[in-house]
Design a protein around this motif. Sequence first.
Motif, PDB file in Angstrom:
ATOM      1  N   HIS A 180     -82.634  87.836 -94.713  1.00  0.00           N
ATOM      2  CA  HIS A 180     -80.936  87.223 -95.034  1.00  0.00           C
ATOM      3  C   HIS A 180     -80.301  87.561 -94.122  1.00  0.00           C
ATOM      4  CE1 HIS A 180     -82.475  89.139 -99.130  1.00  0.00           C
ATOM      5  NE2 HIS A 180     -83.280  89.599 -98.592  1.00  0.00           N
ATOM      6  N   TRP A 181     -79.890  86.052 -93.266  1.00  0.00           N
ATOM      7  CA  TRP A 181     -79.678  86.080 -92.092  1.00  0.00           C
ATOM      8  C   TRP A 181     -78.857  84.836 -91.625  1.00  0.00           C
ATOM      9  CZ3 TRP A 181     -80.752  88.823 -87.429  1.00  0.00           C
ATOM     10  CH2 TRP A 181     -79.539  88.814 -86.945  1.00  0.00           C
ATOM     11  N   GLN A 182     -77.577  85.488 -92.384  1.00  0.00           N
ATOM     12  CA  GLN A 182     -76.815  85.112 -92.889  1.00  0.00           C
ATOM     13  C   GLN A 182     -74.766  86.146 -92.070  1.00  0.00           C
ATOM     14  OE1 GLN A 182     -77.200  87.544 -96.512  1.00  0.00           O
ATOM     15  NE2 GLN A 182     -76.698  89.093 -95.074  1.00  0.00           N
ATOM     16  N   THR A 183     -74.713  84.582 -91.434  1.00  0.00           N
ATOM     17  CA  THR A 183     -73.755  85.101 -91.210  1.00  0.00           C
ATOM     18  C   THR A 183     -72.679  86.594 -91.600  1.00  0.00           C
ATOM     19  OG1 THR A 183     -71.522  83.600 -91.861  1.00  0.00           O
ATOM     20  CG2 THR A 183     -73.069  83.415 -89.838  1.00  0.00           C
ATOM     21  N   SER A 184     -71.830  86.691 -91.275  1.00  0.00           N
ATOM     22  CA  SER A 184     -70.538  88.036 -92.276  1.00  0.00           C
ATOM     23  C   SER A 184     -69.641  87.459 -93.250  1.00  0.00           C
ATOM     24  CB  SER A 184     -69.815  89.134 -91.103  1.00  0.00           C
ATOM     25  OG  SER A 184     -69.380  87.623 -89.961  1.00  0.00           O
ATOM     26  N   ARG A 185     -68.968  85.704 -92.955  1.00  0.00           N
ATOM     27  CA  ARG A 185     -68.755  84.968 -93.862  1.00  0.00           C
ATOM     28  C   ARG A 185     -69.079  85.283 -95.354  1.00  0.00           C
ATOM     29  NH1 ARG A 185     -66.168  80.699 -91.787  1.00  0.00           N
ATOM     30  NH2 ARG A 185     -66.731  79.779 -89.964  1.00  0.00           N
ATOM     31  N   GLU A 186     -69.874  86.183 -95.663  1.00  0.00           N
ATOM     32  CA  GLU A 186     -70.981  86.241 -96.694  1.00  0.00           C
ATOM     33  C   GLU A 186     -70.125  87.712 -96.877  1.00  0.00           C
ATOM     34  OE1 GLU A 186     -71.877  83.251 -98.073  1.00  0.00           O
ATOM     35  OE2 GLU A 186     -71.865  82.371 -96.603  1.00  0.00           O
ATOM     36  N   GLY A 187     -69.723  88.402 -96.336  1.00  0.00           N
ATOM     37  CA  GLY A 187     -69.309  89.848 -96.278  1.00  0.00           C
ATOM     38  C   GLY A 187     -70.440  90.836 -96.311  1.00  0.00           C
ATOM     39  N   ALA A 188     -71.657  90.299 -95.914  1.00  0.00           N
ATOM     40  CA  ALA A 188     -73.085  91.304 -95.611  1.00  0.00           C
ATOM     41  C   ALA A 188     -73.516  91.409 -94.867  1.00  0.00           C
ATOM     42  CB  ALA A 188     -73.858  91.034 -96.814  1.00  0.00           C
ATOM     43  N   GLU A 189     -74.189  92.322 -93.892  1.00  0.00           N
ATOM     44  CA  GLU A 189     -74.776  92.219 -92.725  1.00  0.00           C
ATOM     45  C   GLU A 189     -76.431  91.095 -93.578  1.00  0.00           C
ATOM     46  OE1 GLU A 189     -74.631  92.105 -89.671  1.00  0.00           O
ATOM     47  OE2 GLU A 189     -74.247  94.532 -89.572  1.00  0.00           O
ATOM     48  N   ALA A 190     -76.432  90.951 -91.414  1.00  0.00           N
ATOM     49  CA  ALA A 190     -77.455  90.047 -91.556  1.00  0.00           C
ATOM     50  C   ALA A 190     -78.689  90.829 -91.112  1.00  0.00           C
ATOM     51  CB  ALA A 190     -77.056  88.731 -90.443  1.00  0.00           C
ATOM     52  N   ILE A 191     -80.225  90.869 -91.985  1.00  0.00           N
ATOM     53  CA  ILE A 191     -81.184  91.406 -91.263  1.00  0.00           C
ATOM     54  C   ILE A 191     -82.093  90.351 -92.049  1.00  0.00           C
ATOM     55  CG2 ILE A 191     -81.254  92.302 -93.736  1.00  0.00           C
ATOM     56  CD1 ILE A 191     -83.233  94.665 -92.708  1.00  0.00           C
ATOM     57  N   HIS A 192     -83.698  89.884 -91.571  1.00  0.00           N
ATOM     58  CA  HIS A 192     -84.994  89.183 -91.499  1.00  0.00           C
ATOM     59  C   HIS A 192     -85.634  89.943 -90.759  1.00  0.00           C
ATOM     60  CE1 HIS A 192     -87.358  85.886 -90.186  1.00  0.00           C
ATOM     61  NE2 HIS A 192     -88.117  85.936 -91.021  1.00  0.00           N
ATOM     62  N   ALA A 193     -87.024  90.195 -92.021  1.00  0.00           N
ATOM     63  CA  ALA A 193     -88.101  90.416 -91.691  1.00  0.00           C
ATOM     64  C   ALA A 193     -89.084  89.912 -92.153  1.00  0.00           C
ATOM     65  CB  ALA A 193     -87.971  91.843 -92.398  1.00  0.00           C
ATOM     66  N   PHE A 194     -90.428  89.431 -91.250  1.00  0.00           N
ATOM     67  CA  PHE A 194     -91.458  88.874 -91.082  1.00  0.00           C
ATOM     68  C   PHE A 194     -92.328  90.075 -90.365  1.00  0.00           C
ATOM     69  CE2 PHE A 194     -89.154  87.991 -87.524  1.00  0.00           C
ATOM     70  CZ  PHE A 194     -90.745  88.489 -86.281  1.00  0.00           C
ATOM     71  N   ARG A 195     -93.413  89.041 -91.491  1.00  0.00           N
ATOM     72  CA  ARG A 195     -95.114  89.911 -90.511  1.00  0.00           C
ATOM     73  C   ARG A 195     -96.043  88.757 -90.248  1.00  0.00           C
ATOM     74  NH1 ARG A 195     -97.003  93.994 -92.126  1.00  0.00           N
ATOM     75  NH2 ARG A 195     -99.303  92.960 -93.585  1.00  0.00           N
ATOM     76  N   TYR A 196     -96.479  89.327 -88.783  1.00  0.00           N
ATOM     77  CA  TYR A 196     -97.252  88.248 -87.728  1.00  0.00           C
ATOM     78  C   TYR A 196     -98.783  88.784 -88.096  1.00  0.00           C
ATOM     79  CZ  TYR A 196     -95.531  90.469 -84.242  1.00  0.00           C
ATOM     80  OH  TYR A 196     -95.203  90.911 -82.919  1.00  0.00           O
ATOM     81  N   ALA A 197     -99.696  87.905 -87.145  1.00  0.00           N
ATOM     82  CA  ALA A 197    -101.400  88.831 -87.024  1.00  0.00           C
ATOM     83  C   ALA A 197    -101.687  89.817 -86.086  1.00  0.00           C
ATOM     84  CB  ALA A 197    -102.248  87.934 -88.018  1.00  0.00           C
ATOM     85  N   LEU A 198    -102.396  90.296 -85.212  1.00  0.00           N
ATOM     86  CA  LEU A 198    -102.693  90.827 -84.259  1.00  0.00           C
ATOM     87  C   LEU A 198    -104.096  90.175 -84.141  1.00  0.00           C
ATOM     88  CD1 LEU A 198    -102.531  94.394 -84.747  1.00  0.00           C
ATOM     89  CD2 LEU A 198    -101.078  93.074 -82.905  1.00  0.00           C
ATOM     90  N   TYR A 199    -104.844  89.782 -83.056  1.00  0.00           N
ATOM     91  CA  TYR A 199    -105.692  88.978 -83.328  1.00  0.00           C
ATOM     92  C   TYR A 199    -106.551  90.066 -83.412  1.00  0.00           C
ATOM     93  CZ  TYR A 199    -103.643  85.561 -79.721  1.00  0.00           C
ATOM     94  OH  TYR A 199    -102.680  84.040 -79.787  1.00  0.00           O
ATOM     95  N   GLU A 200    -107.754  88.931 -83.696  1.00  0.00           N
ATOM     96  CA  GLU A 200    -109.264  89.355 -84.040  1.00  0.00           C
ATOM     97  C   GLU A 200    -109.657  90.573 -83.857  1.00  0.00           C
ATOM     98  OE1 GLU A 200    -111.120  90.099 -87.847  1.00  0.00           O
ATOM     99  OE2 GLU A 200    -110.505  88.658 -87.523  1.00  0.00           O
ATOM    100  N   GLY A 201    -110.146  92.639 -84.505  1.00  0.00           N
ATOM    101  CA  GLY A 201    -110.557  92.995 -83.374  1.00  0.00           C
ATOM    102  C   GLY A 201    -109.331  94.313 -83.314  1.00  0.00           C
ATOM    103  N   VAL A 202    -108.462  93.421 -83.079  1.00  0.00           N
ATOM    104  CA  VAL A 202    -107.198  94.666 -83.028  1.00  0.00           C
ATOM    105  C   VAL A 202    -106.280  95.272 -83.817  1.00  0.00           C
ATOM    106  CG1 VAL A 202    -104.589  94.456 -81.492  1.00  0.00           C
ATOM    107  CG2 VAL A 202    -106.479  92.774 -80.555  1.00  0.00           C
ATOM    108  N   GLN A 203    -106.453  96.113 -83.668  1.00  0.00           N
ATOM    109  CA  GLN A 203    -105.393  97.754 -84.622  1.00  0.00           C
ATOM    110  C   GLN A 203    -104.170  97.699 -83.945  1.00  0.00           C
ATOM    111  OE1 GLN A 203    -109.002 100.553 -83.741  1.00  0.00           O
ATOM    112  NE2 GLN A 203    -108.837 100.154 -86.193  1.00  0.00           N
TER     113      GLN A 203
END
Length: 409
Positions: free
Chosen positions: A256-279
Amino acid sequence: MLQPDNTNIPPDADAIDRLVAGHRPGHGLVRDFYHDPAIYQRDMERLFRRHWHCIAHESVIPNLNDFEVFRIDTEQVIVTRLSDGTVHAMLNVCRHRGAEVCTKPKGNARAFVCPYHAWAYGNDGSLKAARLMPKEFRREDHGLKKLHVRVVEGLIFICFADEPLQFDEVERLLRATCGQYGWASAKVAHRRSYPVDANWKLAVENYVECYHCGPAHPEYSQTHALEKPLHLIEALNIAMEARTCALGIEVGSGNHWQTSREGAEAIHAFRYALYEGVQSGSEDGSPVAPLMGRFTDFDGGVTSIHLGGTTFLVCYPDHGMIYRFIPISPERCEMELIWLVDGKAEEGTDYDLAKLTWLWTVTTQEDKTIIEHTARGVKSHYFVPGPIAPMEQNELRYIEWYLDEISRP
């Protein structure tokens, strides 16, 4: 200030508007954006005073009547917890002659008394006493300037704007991300600030891209798959999500990464992996603290959140990170790191502070060095920004967002 050669710029545009209009798409910003005091002031007026900022985790003021003072540019913000448990924020500026009414960085107090003329304020900002003022003086008209406050999953957000940007989408996404990691019941294990001799935008641009991770962060790159292009780690990410689902957890993501033209705050959440065996995010990839929130095991993943232009969050199953970028002047800023652990965890018993903080301490020291190298380099009058690399897609998006924000009153 350098002027771009662009005949499409309106003749009544000011120097900054001309730079914005003359920006070359797909490229970085020209040197003036990192040095010009007028641009810095516009940053403060049109970006920092418009958007929401995570200023702390509420565990820094755990007790009733606790307070702490935070600084952003020239502003000082007093954050307090009232006797009813609610969190408030106000400017540390007396309504009489402007003196600082709170002279300690943190503590516990029901009231603040200005050291200049002894005007007394409650810790909610209301003016309680103003000595020797005339009968017609109205105390209720002279309380400390209050800021908008939202507390979500233990995170304290403030906004300077009279009418703040809509925050509901941010709140929903934080509950779907930080909420799964138990941040509402977390506590601050450690805080550290890094002064950086660079404009705040150079620090943020560095954070949002991992194109530099391989060359600049060998320690981080040994454990975090984000140091490679996304298409090369797709299989790792799919395996991570399968492990997360097997734990009965659905960690949210969303753009939800938008400019304030839309009247709302910007936020972006994403997930990514650690390498195999890394906790976890540690020196050798092993756990550094007790599991948090809904996690009963490690899923080998990380949740990353970009919010409002100055706030960045990192969630591991056993600890969390808050990254704050704080402007000080056109050529100085500060990066504050805040480490979170489960609220019941005890240092020395449940976690070793040195092991908990090792990775992001090393990484941030490296970042400070490379950011300051860049700050010295872009001072050159001959600096011409090059094209943004594919792995810098978040930086490209950030630059476009930033230019739109400062182009509007």
